[in-house]
Design an enzyme around this catalytic site. Structure first.
Site, PDB file in Angstrom:
ATOM      1  N   ASP A 261       0.859  -1.186   0.000  1.00 19.83           N
ATOM      2  CA  ASP A 261       0.000   0.000   0.000  1.00 19.83           C
ATOM      3  C   ASP A 261       0.891   1.231   0.000  1.00 19.83           C
ATOM      4  OD1 ASP A 261      -3.011   0.878   0.543  1.00 19.83           O
ATOM      5  OD2 ASP A 261      -1.704   2.205   1.706  1.00 19.83           O
ATOM      6  N   ASN A 269      -1.659  13.127  -3.902  1.00 26.74           N
ATOM      7  CA  ASN A 269      -2.595  13.686  -4.883  1.00 26.74           C
ATOM      8  C   ASN A 269      -2.944  15.135  -4.572  1.00 26.74           C
ATOM      9  OD1 ASN A 269      -2.953  11.562  -6.707  1.00 26.74           O
ATOM     10  ND2 ASN A 269      -4.434  10.543  -5.390  1.00 26.74           N
ATOM     11  N   ASP A 278      -0.881   9.284 -10.402  1.00 31.31           N
ATOM     12  CA  ASP A 278      -0.852   8.250 -11.439  1.00 31.31           C
ATOM     13  C   ASP A 278       0.581   7.860 -11.791  1.00 31.31           C
ATOM     14  OD1 ASP A 278      -3.582   8.354 -11.482  1.00 31.31           O
ATOM     15  OD2 ASP A 278      -3.721   9.529 -13.332  1.00 31.31           O
ATOM     16  N   GLU A 304      -4.614   2.349  -4.346  1.00 29.14           N
ATOM     17  CA  GLU A 304      -3.154   2.374  -4.249  1.00 29.14           C
ATOM     18  C   GLU A 304      -2.627   1.096  -3.602  1.00 29.14           C
ATOM     19  OE1 GLU A 304      -4.722   4.640  -0.597  1.00 29.14           O
ATOM     20  OE2 GLU A 304      -5.246   4.431  -2.716  1.00 29.14           O
TER      21      GLU A 304
END
Length: 384
Positions: A261, A269, A278, A304
């Site tokens: 993770d 983000n 991304d 993720e």
């Protein structure tokens, strides 16, 4: 058994035109699949060439002998091109035009133009060449074709063999003589028309089946693929993972599961935008895939979150792989040093058996223990 040649010719024209129009419709409705487009052109040109060839004996021999055969050579060439394009290769324009050009040039020679036997032999040889090329396209691409190509290959070989026989046994019969006496006869010409009819139906059916099968495989692959990273999604991981676990259990081999993770992904983000997020996901995927073996299973199972199922590996081997992934990902250059990190939970079949859901559950416990201990670390199950 006697065959009515005029009736066979009419049926041949009708079937070629009908199947050609159906292929044209399938091409227009099927996202312009080029294979179907070339096949439709093949069948429609075959119908046109047969119509022109039937005009012999009415004072316009140029139409059947020259133009009709030129059209039929284009027909054979496009049949080869349809199979060539299906295998992923580009159309070969010189090859498409070669047969028609050779025929047109030879017709300028009076000796060739006036000899039915020579014309039959040359026409048959060109058909053999184009049919052989079509079979060759399928054969040399057999390892990359995931569809049932054998029927199309056998049809092409049979078509080629039939025209090889024609070269040996058929010395030609003028069309007007063939339809004389009410059109009753058992000449090779009648067999030729009948074989063309069967081949047209057969090649249209098997080619359409191949195109449909490949489209279904693409849709299935898309359903099992994560569009961003290109690796398997959760469905693909669960399906392939179950199969791997069954195989390893049958062989008595250990299995290790890594549950990964990315740390502080929401903050990543928020600070740098979704494009940066991304980029981080793609970069992690590249590193993880580079650490996997061919027999291992890897997939993106959440936003993720990624999972790695290592075949024939205990928790020690799993820890070595996990540490390599963690270190390489943390060392990636990014906006700020230390922005990228991953926490990894590790469990093996020794603790959880070969049940994938239990492996994921225990690996999730180890992952959260790694998060609680500060992130950017690996944690085996049971957590210490």
């Amino acid at each position: 058994m006697q065959l009515n040649i005029p009736t066979l010719v009419l049926v041949d024209i009708y079937v070629l035109a009908l199947v050609g129009l159906l292929m044209l419709h399938a091409w227009r409705r099927g996202r312009r699949e080029p294979t179907l487009g070339y096949l439709a052109a093949t069948l429609l040109l075959g119908a046109l060439g047969t119509v022109l060839g039937s005009l012999r004996g009415i004072g316009m021999d140029f139409l059947p002998l020259v133009l009709g055969n030129v059209v039929l050579q284009f027909c054979a060439a496009l049949n080869w091109t349809a199979l060539r394009v299906f295998t992923g290769r580009q159309p070969h324009l010189p090859g498409i035009c070669a047969g028609a050009a050779i025929w047109a040039l030879l017709c300028l020679n009076p000796a060739f133009y006036e000899s039915l036997t020579v014309r039959v032999v040359l026409s048959s040889m060109m058909t053999v060449c184009y049919a052989g090329l079509g079979a060759f396209e399928l054969w040399r691409s057999r390892k990359s074709l995931e569809v049932a190509y054998i029927p199309a290959l056998l049809l092409s070989l049979f078509h080629m063999a039939f025209y090889c026989v024609r070269i040996v046994v058929d010395r030609g019969m003028p069309f007007d003589r063939a339809i004389a006496s009410s059109g009753q006869g058992t000449s090779f010409f009648s067999l030729l028309v009948f074989e063309t009819l069967l081949y047209a139906i057969g090649i249209a059916f098997v080619t359409l089946a191949m195109v449909k099968e490949r489209a279904e495989l693409k849709f299935r692959a898309a359903a099992y693929c994560d569009p961003l990273t290109g690796v398997g999604n959760r469905r693909a991981f669960m399906t392939t993972g179950e199969y791997l676990l069954e195989s390893c259990e049958h062989r008595g081999e250990p299995v290790a599961l890594l549950l990964c993770d990315l740390d502080h992904f929401k903050r990543l983000n928020d600070n740098y935008g979704h494009a940066a997020g991304d980029e981080a996901l793609v970069a992690f995927t590249r590193i993880a895939v580079g650490s996997m073996r061919k027999q291992d299973v890897f997939g993106r199972i959440g936003g993720e979150e990624f999972a790695c199922l290592l075949a024939d590996a205990d928790d020690e081997a799993g820890a070595q792989v996990a540490e390599r992934i963690r270190r390489e990902f943390a060392d990636l250059p990014f906006q700020e040093p230390g922005e990228l990190s991953v926490s990894i939970g590790i469990v093996s079949s020794k603790e959880a058996g070969y049940d994938l859901f239990r492996l994921l559950s225990l690996a999730d416990d180890a992952l959260y223990a790694a998060k609680d201990k500060g992130r950017n670390r690996i944690q085996r199950y049971p957590a210490e």
